[in-house]
Structure formats: structure tokens, C-alpha cells
Motif scaffolding. Structure first.
Motif, short mmCIF file in Angstrom:
data_model
loop_
_atom_site.label_atom_id
_atom_site.label_comp_id
_atom_site.label_asym_id
_atom_site.label_seq_id
_atom_site.Cartn_x
_atom_site.Cartn_y
_atom_site.Cartn_z
N UNK B 48 0.87 -1.17 0.00
CA UNK B 48 0.00 0.00 0.00
C UNK B 48 0.91 1.22 0.00
N UNK B 49 0.98 1.90 -1.13
CA UNK B 49 1.96 3.00 -1.24
C UNK B 49 1.45 4.26 -0.54
N UNK B 50 2.29 4.82 0.31
CA UNK B 50 1.97 6.08 0.98
C UNK B 50 0.85 5.99 2.00
N UNK B 51 0.47 4.77 2.41
CA UNK B 51 -0.71 4.65 3.28
C UNK B 51 -0.47 5.11 4.71
N UNK B 52 0.81 5.31 5.09
CA UNK B 52 1.07 5.78 6.46
C UNK B 52 0.96 7.30 6.57
N UNK B 53 0.86 7.97 5.43
CA UNK B 53 0.71 9.44 5.49
C UNK B 53 -0.70 9.78 5.94
N UNK B 54 -0.83 10.86 6.71
CA UNK B 54 -2.16 11.22 7.23
C UNK B 54 -3.11 11.58 6.10
N UNK B 55 -2.57 12.00 4.94
CA UNK B 55 -3.47 12.38 3.84
C UNK B 55 -3.73 11.21 2.89
N UNK B 56 -3.31 10.01 3.28
CA UNK B 56 -3.52 8.86 2.41
C UNK B 56 -5.01 8.64 2.18
N UNK B 57 -5.38 8.32 0.93
CA UNK B 57 -6.79 8.14 0.60
C UNK B 57 -7.33 6.82 1.16
N UNK B 58 -6.46 5.80 1.28
CA UNK B 58 -7.01 4.54 1.77
C UNK B 58 -6.23 3.90 2.92
N UNK B 59 -5.42 4.70 3.60
CA UNK B 59 -4.66 4.16 4.74
C UNK B 59 -5.54 3.53 5.79
N UNK B 60 -6.64 4.19 6.14
CA UNK B 60 -7.53 3.69 7.19
C UNK B 60 -8.25 2.42 6.77
N UNK B 61 -8.37 2.22 5.45
CA UNK B 61 -9.08 1.02 4.97
C UNK B 61 -8.19 -0.21 5.01
N UNK B 62 -6.89 -0.01 5.15
CA UNK B 62 -5.97 -1.14 5.12
C UNK B 62 -5.45 -1.48 6.52
#
Lengths: 199, 259
Positions: B48-62
Motif C-alpha cells: 500500500x503505497x503512501x498509506x502511512x501518510x495522514x493524507x492517504x486516501x485509503x490508509x484507514x481502509x488497510x
């Protein structure tokens, strides 16, 4: 692949987090091409860091003395403790220049799947700090992910009998973002934590 | 004159699947390696690329425990997640209930251990995990019972169901009632009759054996009224049985907190 010492340098650099074999090679050749004074300064800082830096005996933050700068500062509010996972989280909170209390570094979050339980964190040290009754509020600022939430839940349950005010930073929408791109979990949290606009 | 060269796009392999996030690991500056038990492709590891950034579009989904609908493309070693939509987030209610969270984590780790080969479809394990997480989130049953029921059924799906209605060695039916034996031998594969009892076998209470049967069959009416001491004994036997037959310890089980 390269002459002994150059290859050793590449191997050592390659052990750093986020640095792959190509990156290590690039940094090594950059260092070889850099002025010797600059390289010596970097080397001396690296040696100094390993010799001088330790963890604060009170909060677990990185410190150059037995206690960190924040724990030594008499102007900081000793009645509020902000619990974080890592020392780098302290730096992030300090940037906002709003929080005047003190910190406690847990050293990670509860992650049973990785074999990390509450006893592997600095929870006992936290309870010892709270035992003298000087603290009135504990802010549980663990990461807003599943492990962070579970750690906060565990700590909140542990702190409840002490009669302290236990709080958690709000979660929600990032400033500067578009609502339509927010995921439903974050948006749901933002709605849960909505506040009254008293204008 | 030949036109501008157009690169062939046939080699890019995109696929869509839904699955439960089992585990996440940090990768580089802001990425994560996400392990997912999918419906059609079995266990998949993807970036999941960039998912740890607070502005990630799908970080919370993963996050672990989330049932997600994914669009991935096949990478050289790891696949890459390009889109993620939440089907159902089981993690929220679990994170605020520590005993349920630890039980759920043990379920995720067990699901990972029972799917050793990546991209080998194993839909029954997937459906079992979805059912288990749903039961855990609904807060109807004790989390310890839900976890034990999940472990027993996942063993059954994998072909390692403990023998509870016959002797695991000689096949004598109902050894508890016919021979009066209460012997439960983990290496032998379950209950044994008196003559087959190996040295070191456990001697659980008759009610504990009945509880194991109820959990394996899904008889919740009986399981819910079982006594705490039988639940504790059942958990111990099930944990030993799973780890013996997996030939691997499940680290989360040590941290499971009972109500």
C-alpha cells in the motif's frame, strides 16, 4: 564487488532503514567525493551520538543527560502527562506549541500478532509516575491506528481506578484535504467528534 | 513512416478481489506491506503505497480486521494496491474492547498460519474468518468461546478436526460413554478410549468435552451456558491442539485476555 573498505562502507550503509544496495552505493560514492572535513564532522557526530545519547529515566525520551530537556524544565505543567509510542511523536507534538505538559514514551504499541504485550511496554513506569497523585490528566496520544487504539483502550482501563481525567486526541479530517476523498473510517470519526460552532 | 512507438500494456496484470486484512508491516518511508486473506486468491501480500501518510486516501481502509474490496496489480515480488473500498470495518468495535481485540488478533494470526502458500484459493478459510470476526464484533458470545469455536472449525476445514465422537486411535464410537474414558491426547488427535490412552494424555471434565463438541458444531445455546472453569480448560486444550497440528506457535494466544 569493490575494494575492501569501500565495500564495507556500502554494506554498513545498506543496513540503515530505508537504504537499499543501490542507495548505499550512491551514498558511499557521495561520501568519497565529499570534502574530507565534512565527512569527518559526520563521523564525529555519529560517534558522539552513540556515546552521549541515552533514554530519559523519567519519560523514556531521548536525552543527553539522565533526564531529558522537557522533564528538567520547571515551566512544564507536571499535572498533565501525554503518553506517546515513540520519542519522535514527542517532536511532532512539540511542533504545535500548544501542549505544555510532560510526556511518557511507551516504546511501541500492543501488538499480539508480533508478540508485543502490555508488559513489553513502559506501562509499569507510567503507573509508578502516576502513583504520587501529582498528575490529574493523562492524554493517550498513541497512533490513530488499530494497535494504537487498542493500546489506548488497555491503558484507559488501567488508569480508570486512579480517578484521573483520561483523554485522547481527536481524530478526523486533515486540514487542506477534500471531503470527497476522505475514507469512511476517518470521516466517521470526524462526525463522532464534531464540535459546536459557537459564533 | 512508422508512427510513434506505443508501449504494450498487456503485461500489466490488474485484478480485483475482496479480503480481510490480516497484518500490516511498515515498508520504507510511508508504505506498508499488507497481508490479506482474499476470497478468490487466497493469502496475498501487497504494498500500500503512501498509506502511512495522514493524507492517504485509503490508509484507514488497510488496517487489520477490515474487509476490503481491492484493485491490485501484480508486481514482481509483491502486488501493489491501487484502490481500496471498505466492505465492513470489524476493527473499530474490537479496538475499544481489549479481550475481543486480543481474541480477534489470535484469529487473524491463525488464518495466516493456516494459509502457508500465497495465492492459493482457500475460500472456506476466508468465509470462516469473516463469520468469526462478525460474531466477535456482535458481542453476543464470550470472546473466548468465539475464538475457540473459530480455532476448532479452522482445524476442521484444514482436515485436522479433533476426534470428539470416537477414539482417535482405534475408532471406538463415543469413548466417554462406552468406556468411561476422559482421555484427550493432543498428538493422537483427540479423545481416546481407555485401552488406547497414551501416557501424558489430559483428562478434561465431561462438560469440557461437551463444550468442545458444541463449539465445533455451532451449538451456541449450550456453549453460552457452560461454566467458566470448563471454558478455561477448553481454551487450554484447543490452544495446545492447534499449535501441535500447525507445528507452529501462535504468538497472539499468549496475549489473549479473558473476561
Amino acid at each position: 564487488m569493490y575494494e575492501g573498505i569501500v565495500q564495507s562502507l556500502i554494506d554498513e550503509l545498506g543496513r540503515l532503514p530505508g537504504v537499499g544496495p543501490k542507495g548505499a552505493q550512491r551514498i558511499a560514492f557521495h561520501l568519497l567525493a565529499t570534502d574530507a572535513t565534512d565527512v569527518r564532522r559526520l563521523a564525529s557526530v555519529l560517534v558522539e551520538v552513540t556515546e552521549r545519547v541515552r533514554f530519559c529515566r523519567i519519560c523514556g525520551n531521548v536525552a543527553e543527560e539522565e533526564e531529558c530537556r522537557i522533564c528538567r524544565d520547571p515551566r512544564r505543567d507536571a499535572s498533565v502527562i501525554c503518553v506517546v509510542e515513540e520519542p519522535k511523536d514527542i517532536a511532532a507534538i512539540e511542533k504545535i506549541r500548544e501542549f505544555r505538559g510532560r510526556y511518557h514514551v511507551l516504546g511501541g504499541a500492543i501488538s499480539p500478532i508480533d508478540g508485543i504485550g502490555p508488559d513489553d511496554l513502559r506501562t509499569r513506569e507510567l503507573m509508578v509516575r502516576l502513583s504520587d497523585g501529582a498528575v490529574t490528566e493523562v492524554i493517550l496520544a498513541t497512533n490513530p491506528n488499530l494497535e494504537g487504539e487498542a493500546t489506548a483502550t488497555y491503558l484507559a482501563r488501567l488508569l480508570k481506578p486512579l480517578g484521573l481525567r483520561v483523554t485522547r486526541p481527536a481524530s478526523g479530517l486533515p486540514v487542506g484535504g477534500d471531503l470527497e476523498y476522505a475514507d469512511e473510517v476517518t470521516l466517521g470519526r470526524a462526525f463522532e467528534g464534531r464540535r459546536l460552532l459557537d459564533v | 513512416m512508422a508512427g510513434p512507438a506505443v508501449r504494450d500494456n498487456d503485461t500489466v496484470s490488474l485484478y480485483r478481489d475482496d479480503g480481510i486484512v490480516l497484518r500490516t508491516q511498515k515498508l520504507g518511508e510511508a508504505d506498508r506491506i499488507v497481508t490479506i486473506l482474499t476470497r478468490r486468491n487466497g493469502r496475498v501480500r501487497a504494498v500500500g503505497k503512501g498509506v502511512r501518510r495522514t493524507k492517504s486516501r485509503f490508509g484507514a481502509r488497510l488496517e487489520p480486521f477490515t474487509h476490503v474490496d481491492l484493485l491490485l496489480y501484480t508486481g514482481r515480488s509483491l502486488d501493489v494496491i491501487t484502490q481500496a473500498e471498505t466492505v465492513r470495518a470489524y476493527g473499530g468495535p474490537l479496538a475499544v474492547d481489549y479481550p475481543r481485540y486480543t481474541s480477534g488478533t489470535a484469529m487473524l494470526e491463525t488464518a495466516e498460519r493456516f494459509t502457508p502458500v500465497e495465492k492459493e484459493p482457500i475460500i472456506r478459510q476466508f468465509l470462516l474468518l469473516v463469520g468469526g470476526l462478525r460474531a466477535l464484533g456482535e458481542r453476543v458470545h464470550d470472546p473466548r468461546l468465539v475464538l475457540d469455536a473459530y480455532l476448532l472449525r479452522t482445524l476442521a476445514v484444514a482436515g485436522y478436526a479433533p476426534a470428539l465422537d470416537e477414539c482417535a486411535v482405534c475408532g471406538t464410537p463415543d469413548p466417554v460413554n462406552t468406556t468411561g474414558s476422559r482421555s484427550f491426547a493432543v498428538p493422537a488427535g483427540g479423545l481416546t478410549c481407555r485401552s488406547c490412552r497414551p501416557p501424558g494424555a489430559a483428562s478434561p471434565a465431561v462438560a469440557t468435552i461437551a463444550l468442545m463438541r458444541s463449539l465445533l458444531r455451532g451449538d451456541w445455546a449450550q456453549a453460552d451456558i457452560s461454566q467458566a472453569r470448563h471454558q478455561v480448560e477448553c481454551s487450554g486444550l484447543v490452544a495446545a491442539y492447534v499449535q501441535w497440528h500447525l507445528e507452529h506457535s501462535i504468538r497472539s494466544l499468549r496475549h489473549v485476555e479473558h473476561v
